[in-house]
Write a protein that holds these residues in place. Structure first.
Motif, PDB file in Angstrom:
ATOM      1  N   LEU A 138      45.430  44.802  40.833  1.00  0.00           N
ATOM      2  CA  LEU A 138      44.320  45.710  41.138  1.00  0.00           C
ATOM      3  C   LEU A 138      43.013  44.983  40.862  1.00  0.00           C
ATOM      4  N   ALA A 139      42.069  45.039  41.795  1.00  0.00           N
ATOM      5  CA  ALA A 139      40.784  44.372  41.605  1.00  0.00           C
ATOM      6  C   ALA A 139      39.658  45.208  42.175  1.00  0.00           C
ATOM      7  N   GLY A 140      38.496  45.102  41.545  1.00  0.00           N
ATOM      8  CA  GLY A 140      37.312  45.810  42.010  1.00  0.00           C
ATOM      9  C   GLY A 140      36.143  45.550  41.092  1.00  0.00           C
ATOM     10  N   GLY A 141      34.983  46.065  41.464  1.00  0.00           N
ATOM     11  CA  GLY A 141      33.774  45.841  40.691  1.00  0.00           C
ATOM     12  C   GLY A 141      33.672  46.756  39.489  1.00  0.00           C
ATOM     13  N   ASN A 142      32.964  46.290  38.490  1.00  0.00           N
ATOM     14  CA  ASN A 142      32.731  47.132  37.313  1.00  0.00           C
ATOM     15  C   ASN A 142      31.981  48.401  37.696  1.00  0.00           C
ATOM     16  N   ASP A 143      31.069  48.297  38.662  1.00  0.00           N
ATOM     17  CA  ASP A 143      30.321  49.475  39.089  1.00  0.00           C
ATOM     18  C   ASP A 143      31.105  50.323  40.080  1.00  0.00           C
ATOM     19  N   GLU A 144      32.324  49.894  40.417  1.00  0.00           N
ATOM     20  CA  GLU A 144      33.209  50.666  41.283  1.00  0.00           C
ATOM     21  C   GLU A 144      34.310  51.371  40.494  1.00  0.00           C
ATOM     22  N   GLY A 145      34.276  51.221  39.174  1.00  0.00           N
ATOM     23  CA  GLY A 145      35.267  51.888  38.339  1.00  0.00           C
ATOM     24  C   GLY A 145      36.432  51.017  37.929  1.00  0.00           C
ATOM     25  N   ALA A 146      36.233  49.691  37.841  1.00  0.00           N
ATOM     26  CA  ALA A 146      37.332  48.794  37.477  1.00  0.00           C
ATOM     27  C   ALA A 146      37.839  49.064  36.055  1.00  0.00           C
ATOM     28  N   LYS A 147      36.944  49.379  35.135  1.00  0.00           N
ATOM     29  CA  LYS A 147      37.372  49.614  33.752  1.00  0.00           C
ATOM     30  C   LYS A 147      38.208  50.893  33.624  1.00  0.00           C
ATOM     31  N   PRO A 148      37.773  52.039  34.169  1.00  0.00           N
ATOM     32  CA  PRO A 148      38.644  53.225  34.135  1.00  0.00           C
ATOM     33  C   PRO A 148      39.947  53.004  34.891  1.00  0.00           C
ATOM     34  N   ALA A 149      39.910  52.227  35.979  1.00  0.00           N
ATOM     35  CA  ALA A 149      41.132  51.941  36.723  1.00  0.00           C
ATOM     36  C   ALA A 149      42.121  51.165  35.859  1.00  0.00           C
ATOM     37  N   ALA A 150      41.607  50.260  35.040  1.00  0.00           N
ATOM     38  CA  ALA A 150      42.476  49.498  34.140  1.00  0.00           C
ATOM     39  C   ALA A 150      43.175  50.423  33.145  1.00  0.00           C
ATOM     40  N   GLY A 199      52.330  51.266  31.381  1.00  0.00           N
ATOM     41  CA  GLY A 199      52.563  50.964  29.966  1.00  0.00           C
ATOM     42  C   GLY A 199      51.812  49.748  29.481  1.00  0.00           C
ATOM     43  N   HIS A 200      51.199  49.028  30.395  1.00  0.00           N
ATOM     44  CA  HIS A 200      50.415  47.851  30.049  1.00  0.00           C
ATOM     45  C   HIS A 200      49.533  47.485  31.232  1.00  0.00           C
ATOM     46  N   ALA A 201      48.504  46.706  30.988  1.00  0.00           N
ATOM     47  CA  ALA A 201      47.633  46.182  32.043  1.00  0.00           C
ATOM     48  C   ALA A 201      46.958  44.935  31.499  1.00  0.00           C
ATOM     49  N   ARG A 202      47.146  43.823  32.185  1.00  0.00           N
ATOM     50  CA  ARG A 202      46.603  42.545  31.725  1.00  0.00           C
ATOM     51  C   ARG A 202      45.373  42.174  32.546  1.00  0.00           C
ATOM     52  N   LEU A 203      44.292  41.836  31.844  1.00  0.00           N
ATOM     53  CA  LEU A 203      43.091  41.355  32.514  1.00  0.00           C
ATOM     54  C   LEU A 203      43.293  39.881  32.826  1.00  0.00           C
ATOM     55  N   ASP A 204      43.438  39.555  34.105  1.00  0.00           N
ATOM     56  CA  ASP A 204      43.731  38.179  34.499  1.00  0.00           C
ATOM     57  C   ASP A 204      42.507  37.386  34.911  1.00  0.00           C
ATOM     58  N   ALA A 205      41.444  38.066  35.311  1.00  0.00           N
ATOM     59  CA  ALA A 205      40.229  37.352  35.715  1.00  0.00           C
ATOM     60  C   ALA A 205      39.060  38.312  35.736  1.00  0.00           C
ATOM     61  N   GLN A 206      37.886  37.775  35.508  1.00  0.00           N
ATOM     62  CA  GLN A 206      36.668  38.558  35.699  1.00  0.00           C
ATOM     63  C   GLN A 206      35.511  37.612  35.996  1.00  0.00           C
ATOM     64  N   HIS A 207      34.834  37.883  37.089  1.00  0.00           N
ATOM     65  CA  HIS A 207      33.627  37.154  37.440  1.00  0.00           C
ATOM     66  C   HIS A 207      32.908  37.939  38.526  1.00  0.00           C
ATOM     67  N   SER A 208      31.618  37.629  38.704  1.00  0.00           N
ATOM     68  CA  SER A 208      30.772  38.333  39.670  1.00  0.00           C
ATOM     69  C   SER A 208      30.823  39.842  39.458  1.00  0.00           C
ATOM     70  N   SER A 209      30.916  40.270  38.180  1.00  0.00           N
ATOM     71  CA  SER A 209      30.980  41.686  37.808  1.00  0.00           C
ATOM     72  C   SER A 209      32.204  42.383  38.389  1.00  0.00           C
ATOM     73  N   HIS A 210      33.273  41.627  38.658  1.00  0.00           N
ATOM     74  CA  HIS A 210      34.537  42.163  39.158  1.00  0.00           C
ATOM     75  C   HIS A 210      35.664  41.801  38.195  1.00  0.00           C
ATOM     76  N   ARG A 211      36.719  42.604  38.251  1.00  0.00           N
ATOM     77  CA  ARG A 211      37.873  42.386  37.384  1.00  0.00           C
ATOM     78  C   ARG A 211      39.163  42.391  38.193  1.00  0.00           C
TER      79      ARG A 211
END
Length: 415
Positions: free
Chosen positions: A172-184, A192-204
């Motif tokens: 799953l990927a998207g911008g922080n201002d698009e709701g990436a954090k709540p989506a995580a 049961g888990h969610a791994r942050l694999d990358a973040q750049h350009s205000s996207h996750r």
């Protein structure tokens, strides 16, 4: 002022909106040709979220060596929700997946079809949800380019969990201002888990694997909207007609009749026996009003797959037998048919205010599908500069309403 035909010997240049372009896009060592044009998601640039998803597929797969594609389907089926221009599913195909690209907007569907045209076995679907198109536990990979509303994210994650086989991966990927954090957080509640694999350009980029048979928190994805036959009912009275709108999340103004459409319904003039075209029909309010005013034929067009289903349901329940509803990128699905009236409440996709390709397409294609003497009614936020687009196409502009927030403008096509 009499109308004049501005497109004679000094005809305007063809709109770039209808011109497809193919260009290379790279993810790691994988390069694919991607189709785009105005109206396609992320036209003119590479979407950071799509780039993250594509690069993650290449990195995990390690199957693209020396530019040679892996055998299609060797790594199982993949589902790509909000496929956009088809970049991510094309990379998945190169990495050995058998992809299904799914998007709710017609222009994106056409882009994905062009991008994947030489990938035998790839499937492209015009739909808001996978639903019956994809069996349970049939995919080894699902990618989600997250939409901007929380409810649509919930439905996408629910679909991902349903279609993934045990051990399958959801990216799953998207911008922080698009709701990436709540989506995580929602991804973690379900898988049961969610791994942050990358973040750049205000996207996750988040990744989760299906390690359990049932969602860890079933309430996180419990929703009546997973049933594609479930509609929100909105009783309305507009343009002298009373009926019920049937809507779904993601359809424009799905919880109420928007002010601009209500205004246009009261201003537009529809005479008995006229043929009416509604571009960007949404849930179908203007079409029902036109039918109630005696139109002999009403064609409703919208790019959104769920809008087409909603407008169809609205027309059926209103008993409006003169209405035909089709999926369309602007007026493409109208073919060579001509009309007495075109009504439209076009999307306000102006970006930073300099890209007018989309409103220009609505206006020029309205002109092309009007009979001589036919009328255009367009409603818009009063700050949007549509008058000059109408004047350069029709040779005139007529104002039917000029309010504090919205205006209804248009023109008459000359002979």
């Amino acid at each position: 002022m009499p109308a004049s035909d501005s497109r004679g010997s000094a005809a305007l240049p063809a709109s770039p909106y209808t011109t497809w372009q193919m260009g290379p896009a790279r993810a790691g060592d994988c390069v694919v040709l991607v189709a785009s044009k105005p109206g396609v998601f992320a036209h003119g640039h590479l979407d950071p979220a799509a780039s993250m998803l594509a690069e993650a597929i290449v990195a995990v797969g390690e199957t693209v060596a020396d530019g040679a594609p892996a055998q299609m389907g060797a790594r199982g089926r993949s589902l790509h929700l909000s496929s956009g221009n088809g970049f991510v599913p094309a990379v998945a195909a190169r990495c050995g997946y058998q992809p299904m690209a799914l998007d709710r907007y017609q222009s994106n569907v056409e882009a994905s079809q062009r991008t994947l045209h030489d990938r035998e076995g790839a499937v492209v679907a015009h739909a808001a949800l996978a639903g019956a198109l994809v069996p349970d536990a049939s995919c080894t990979l699902v990618t989600i380019r997250i939409p901007t509303d929380k409810l649509s994210v919930q439905l996408a994650i629910a679909e991902a969990f349903r279609v993934l086989a045990p051990g399958g991966t959801c990216m799953l990927a998207g911008g922080n201002d698009e709701g990436a954090k709540p989506a995580a957080k929602m991804l973690e509640r379900v898988f049961g888990h969610a791994r942050l694999d990358a973040q750049h350009s205000s996207h996750r980029l988040l990744t989760a694997r299906k390690l359990v048979d049932a969602p860890r928190d079933p309430d996180a994805i419990a929703s009546p909207w997973l049933d594609e036959g479930h509609f929100h009912e909105v009783p309305v009275r507009t343009g002298g007609a009373a009926f019920t709108l049937y809507t779904r999340p993601g359809v424009f103004s799905w919880q109420h009749l928007d002010e601009a459409t209500n205004l246009l319904a009261g201003v537009m003039r529809i005479d008995a026996g006229e043929r009416v075209l509604d571009l960007g029909c949404g849930a179908g309010a203007l079409g029902v009003v036109a039918a109630r005013h005696g139109a002999s034929r009403v064609l409703l067009l919208d790019a959104d797959a769920d809008a087409v289903r909603c407008a169809t349901r609205t027309a059926q329940q209103a008993g409006a037998t003169a209405i035909d509803v089709r999926a369309s990128d602007v007026a493409q699905a109208a073919g060579d048919e001509r009309f007495d009236v075109v009504v439209t409440n076009p999307p306000f996709h102006l970006g930073k205010g300099t890209d007018l390709h989309i409103p220009r397409a609505f206006i020029t294609q309205s002109y092309d599908r009007l009979l001589p003497g036919g009328r255009l009614y367009l409603v818009a936020n009063r700050t949007l500069p549509y008058e000059w687009l109408i004047e350069e196409t029709f040779g005139e502009v007529r104002t039917a309403h000029d309010g504090q927030r919205f205006k209804v403008i248009g023109a008459v096509r000359g002979g």
